[in-house]
Design a protein around this motif. Structure first.
Motif, mmCIF file in Angstrom:
data_model
loop_
_atom_site.group_PDB
_atom_site.id
_atom_site.type_symbol
_atom_site.label_atom_id
_atom_site.label_comp_id
_atom_site.label_asym_id
_atom_site.label_seq_id
_atom_site.Cartn_x
_atom_site.Cartn_y
_atom_site.Cartn_z
ATOM 1 N N ARG A 155 -4.942 -17.014 26.987
ATOM 2 C CA ARG A 155 -4.988 -18.565 27.266
ATOM 3 C C ARG A 155 -4.440 -19.224 25.796
ATOM 4 N N ALA A 156 -4.816 -18.649 24.789
ATOM 5 C CA ALA A 156 -4.114 -18.893 23.475
ATOM 6 C C ALA A 156 -2.679 -18.746 23.432
ATOM 7 N N LEU A 157 -2.401 -17.651 23.809
ATOM 8 C CA LEU A 157 -1.075 -17.022 23.629
ATOM 9 C C LEU A 157 -0.145 -17.820 24.675
ATOM 10 N N ASN A 158 -0.702 -18.248 25.967
ATOM 11 C CA ASN A 158 0.207 -18.990 26.676
ATOM 12 C C ASN A 158 0.430 -20.339 26.159
ATOM 13 N N ARG A 159 -0.471 -20.797 25.495
ATOM 14 C CA ARG A 159 -0.270 -22.122 24.802
ATOM 15 C C ARG A 159 0.676 -22.042 23.816
ATOM 16 N N TYR A 160 0.620 -21.248 22.889
ATOM 17 C CA TYR A 160 1.174 -21.044 21.606
ATOM 18 C C TYR A 160 2.600 -20.294 21.664
ATOM 19 N N LEU A 161 2.794 -19.525 22.576
ATOM 20 C CA LEU A 161 4.218 -18.793 22.911
ATOM 21 C C LEU A 161 5.015 -19.062 24.392
ATOM 22 N N GLN A 162 3.936 -19.986 25.031
ATOM 23 C CA GLN A 162 4.442 -20.044 26.455
ATOM 24 C C GLN A 162 4.998 -18.807 27.035
ATOM 25 N N ALA A 163 3.780 -17.909 26.831
ATOM 26 C CA ALA A 163 4.051 -16.634 27.300
ATOM 27 C C ALA A 163 4.047 -16.266 28.628
ATOM 28 N N GLY A 164 3.231 -17.049 29.230
ATOM 29 C CA GLY A 164 3.234 -16.873 31.164
ATOM 30 C C GLY A 164 2.283 -15.705 31.432
ATOM 31 N N PHE A 165 1.328 -15.301 30.619
ATOM 32 C CA PHE A 165 0.505 -14.159 31.027
ATOM 33 C C PHE A 165 -0.624 -14.695 32.037
ATOM 34 N N PRO A 166 -0.907 -13.755 33.046
ATOM 35 C CA PRO A 166 -2.300 -14.352 33.884
ATOM 36 C C PRO A 166 -3.484 -14.412 32.719
ATOM 37 N N GLU A 167 -4.491 -15.176 32.958
ATOM 38 C CA GLU A 167 -5.412 -15.382 31.985
ATOM 39 C C GLU A 167 -6.442 -14.823 32.577
ATOM 40 N N ARG A 168 -6.264 -13.583 32.378
ATOM 41 C CA ARG A 168 -7.419 -12.516 32.674
ATOM 42 C C ARG A 168 -7.565 -11.596 31.852
ATOM 43 N N PRO A 169 -8.552 -10.845 31.494
ATOM 44 C CA PRO A 169 -8.868 -9.855 30.617
ATOM 45 C C PRO A 169 -7.778 -8.705 30.807
ATOM 46 N N ALA A 170 -7.186 -8.214 29.740
ATOM 47 C CA ALA A 170 -6.152 -7.255 29.964
ATOM 48 C C ALA A 170 -5.956 -6.105 28.845
ATOM 49 N N LEU A 171 -5.325 -5.112 29.419
ATOM 50 C CA LEU A 171 -5.055 -3.954 28.654
ATOM 51 C C LEU A 171 -3.555 -3.833 28.535
ATOM 52 N N PHE A 172 -3.110 -3.826 27.466
ATOM 53 C CA PHE A 172 -1.592 -3.741 26.965
ATOM 54 C C PHE A 172 -1.625 -2.113 26.559
#
Length: 458
Positions: free
Chosen positions: A253-270
Motif C-alpha cells: 500500500r505504501a509503495l503504491n502511494r509513494y511510487l504509483q507502483a500499481g501492485f495488488p495490495e496483498r502480502p507478496a513474495l518477490f
C-alpha cells in the motif's frame, strides 16, 4: 577549543566543525536518539587514519568510523566525546582483476559506484542491502540483503582486509584467493565488528559473473502467513533462488502511494532466479509456480522486461521510504531477527499476531530466503515504550526458536542487552578480544559491548 584548532592544523582542509555535519555524523537511520560529534575528519590515506588515531589517543577522544550513515542500531551515536572519521574521500576502485574474479577498493566506495565501474567486465558485486552503503561500512556491519540467499553476505564476499588498529598498527588480513587454511581467521573477526576492533582501510572483494538468464516473479497471497510458508517450501525444494523477499500488505500500500507502483495490495513474495541456460530457467520457474499455487497463491505476475524487473527491485529497496511517507511525523522502531528456515512461518505468525495483540500498526518485510525478516513499527513519541517492548518480544521469540537477535543490522547500542542470551560464556571472550585490540576503549566505544570500567574514557 584548543584541541579542535590543533586538529585543523593537523588536517588542513580535511576537518568540518559545522553544527550540521557534527549532528549528521552523530546519528543513523534507526536509533531514536541523536548525538553530536566533536569534529568530522575526512581521511584521504592510511597515513591520515593513523594520524587521526594518534591525535585521538593523545587528546582522550573516541573515534567513530563513518561510511554513508545508513546503519540502524545506534552505531554512530557518540556515547562520549568523539571525532567522526568520514571515509567519503577514500573512495577509489584501486584494482580490478577479472581473470581472478576480484577487485580491490577503498572503504568509502559505495556498492552502486563499484558496480557502475565494473560495467563491461561481465562481473558484478552482489551484496545488495538496499541502501547505497559504502563497502567499508558494509563489511563493518557484515551487511547482506536481497541477493544473500544466492551469493552470501559480506563475510562470504570479502577475501582480504587492510585494518588499522587503535595503536596505529596496520594489519593485512586474508589473501586474494578463494580458500586458505593458514592460521586463525582474523579477517572475519573484523567483519561485523562495527568499528570497535579496528578501522578498515582497504578491501579485496570477490566478484561474480553476471547471470545470463534472469526470471523475476511477484506472487500474491491472502495472508502473510501463507507467503512465509511458501517461501520455506521454495527453499526446501532446492531451487537456485537468487532473491526471495517478503512484503506485507502495508508495504505494498505504501509503495503504491509513494511510487504509483500499481501492485495488488496483498502480502507478496518477490522472487528472482539466475540460471545459466534458458531451459534450466524455464524448468525452475515452472516448479516455483507449482509450489506457489499449492501454497495458496492468489495471483502470479512475471516481470516481462528488464525495465520492469529493475522497477520491481527498486520498489523493494524503496519500501522503507515509502512507509516513512505513509506515516508523516512518525519515527520507526525497526528490528531484524533470523530463525532456522523451518521455523520461519511460525516466527512470522508470531510477529503478525503480536502486532494485533498489542494494538500496533507495523510492517513485516524481509529476506525470508535466509530466514530473516524486519519489522518496522511507526510511532509517535508516547508510543515508543510499547513498540520497543514489541521488538524485545520478537528477539526473545527468535532466540527461543534457535535464531539470532540480528541477522544483518548489527548490535550497535540497541541489541547489546541480548548478547548474553545468545552467546552465553562466549561473551567474556569477546570482551577480552576488545580489550586486547583496543585497551583504551578508543574505537566506537559502547557499541556491541559496554565500555569496560578500566577504560580511561569511561
Amino acid at each position: 577549543m584548543e584541541k579542535l584548532e590543533a586538529l585543523r592544523r593537523l588536517f588542513p582542509g580535511q576537518v568540518d566543525l559545522s553544527e550540521s555535519e557534527r549532528l549528521r555524523h552523530g546519528k543513523d537511520e534507526g536509533y531514536p536518539e541523536e548525538g553530536e560529534v566533536l569534529a568530522v575528519v575526512y581521511p584521504e590515506s592510511v597515513a591520515d587514519v593513523q594520524k587521526a588515531l594518534r591525535f585521538a589517543r593523545e587528546e582522550g577522544l573516541a573515534v567513530i568510523p563513518f561510511g554513508a550513515g545508513t546503519s540502524l542500531e545506534g552505531h554512530l551515536y557518540p556515547v562520549q566525546e568523539a571525532i567522526s572519521l568520514d571515509f567519503s574521500r577514500m573512495n577509489r576502485l584501486l584494482e580490478v582483476r577479472p581473470e581472478d574474479f576480484l577487485c580491490v577498493v577503498e572503504p568509502g566506495l559505495t556498492r552502486k559506484a563499484l558496480n557502475e565501474a565494473l560495467k563491461g567486465t561481465g562481473l558484478f558485486f552482489p551484496v545488495d542491502p538496499g541502501a547505497d552503503a559504502t563497502l567499508g561500512g558494509m563489511a563493518a556491519t557484515n551487511a547482506s540483503g536481497t541477493t544473500t540467499v544466492r551469493y552470501g553476505g559480506m563475510r562470504a564476499n570479502v577475501l582480504a582486509l587492510q585494518v588499522v588498529l587503535a595503536n596505529g598498527e596496520v594489519l593485512e588480513l586474508g589473501r586474494g584467493v578463494r580458500k586458505t587454511s593458514a592460521g586463525y581467521d582474523l579477517k572475519d573477526l573484523f567483519i561485523g565488528s562495527e568499528g570497535t576492533l579496528g578501522i578498515i582501510t582497504r578491501l579485496t572483494l570477490r566478484l561474480h559473473p553476471l547471470p545470463e538468464h534472469i526470471h523475476t516473479l511477484r506472487v500474491f497471497f491472502p495472508r502473510v502467513e501463507e507467503a512465509a510458508e511458501a517461501s520455506y517450501k521454495v527453499m526446501a525444494s532446492g531451487l537456485p533462488v537468487a532473491r526471495l523477499e517478503l512484503l506485507d500488505e502495508l508495504a505494498l500500500r505504501a509503495l503504491n502511494r509513494y511510487l504509483q507502483a500499481g501492485f495488488p495490495e496483498r502480502p507478496a513474495l518477490f522472487l528472482e532466479f539466475h540460471s545459466s541456460t534458458r531451459e534450466a530457467l524455464e524448468a525452475e520457474s515452472a516448479l516455483a509456480l507449482e509450489i506457489m499455487r499449492e501454497a495458496g497463491a492468489l495471483k502470479v505476475e512475471a516481470a516481462k522486461t528488464e525495465e520492469e524487473r529493475r522497477r520491481q527491485w527498486e520498489a523493494r529497496h524503496q519500501a522503507y521510504w515509502a512507509l516513512v511517507h505513509l506515516f508523516p511525523g512518525h519515527r520507526f522502531v525497526i528490528t531484524d531477527v533470523a530463525v532456522p528456515l523451518s521455523r520461519l512461518p511460525e516466527m512470522v505468525r508470531y510477529a503478525q499476531g503480536l502486532l494485533e495483540e498489542m494494538g500496533l500498526t507495523g510492517n513485516i518485510l524481509g529476506h525470508v530466503g535466509d530466514g530473516n525478516f524486519h519489522t518496522l513499527v511507526p510511532i509517535l513519541p508516547q508510543d515508543y515504550p510499547k513498540a520497543e517492548a514489541y521488538a524485545e518480544a520478537l528477539v526473545r521469540k527468535a532466540l527461543e526458536l534457535g535464531g539470532t537477535c540480528t541477522a544483518e543490522h548489527g548490535v550497535g547500542l540497541r541489541k547489546k542487552k541480548y548478547l548474553p542470551l545468545e552467546h552465553g560464556a562466549a561473551l567474556e571472550l569477546m570482551r577480552k578480544l576488545k580489550d586486547l585490540l583496543d585497551p583504551e576503549g578508543l574505537l566506537n566505544p559502547g557499541k556491541v559491548l559496554d565500555t569496560p570500567p578500566s577504560s580511561r574514557y569511561s
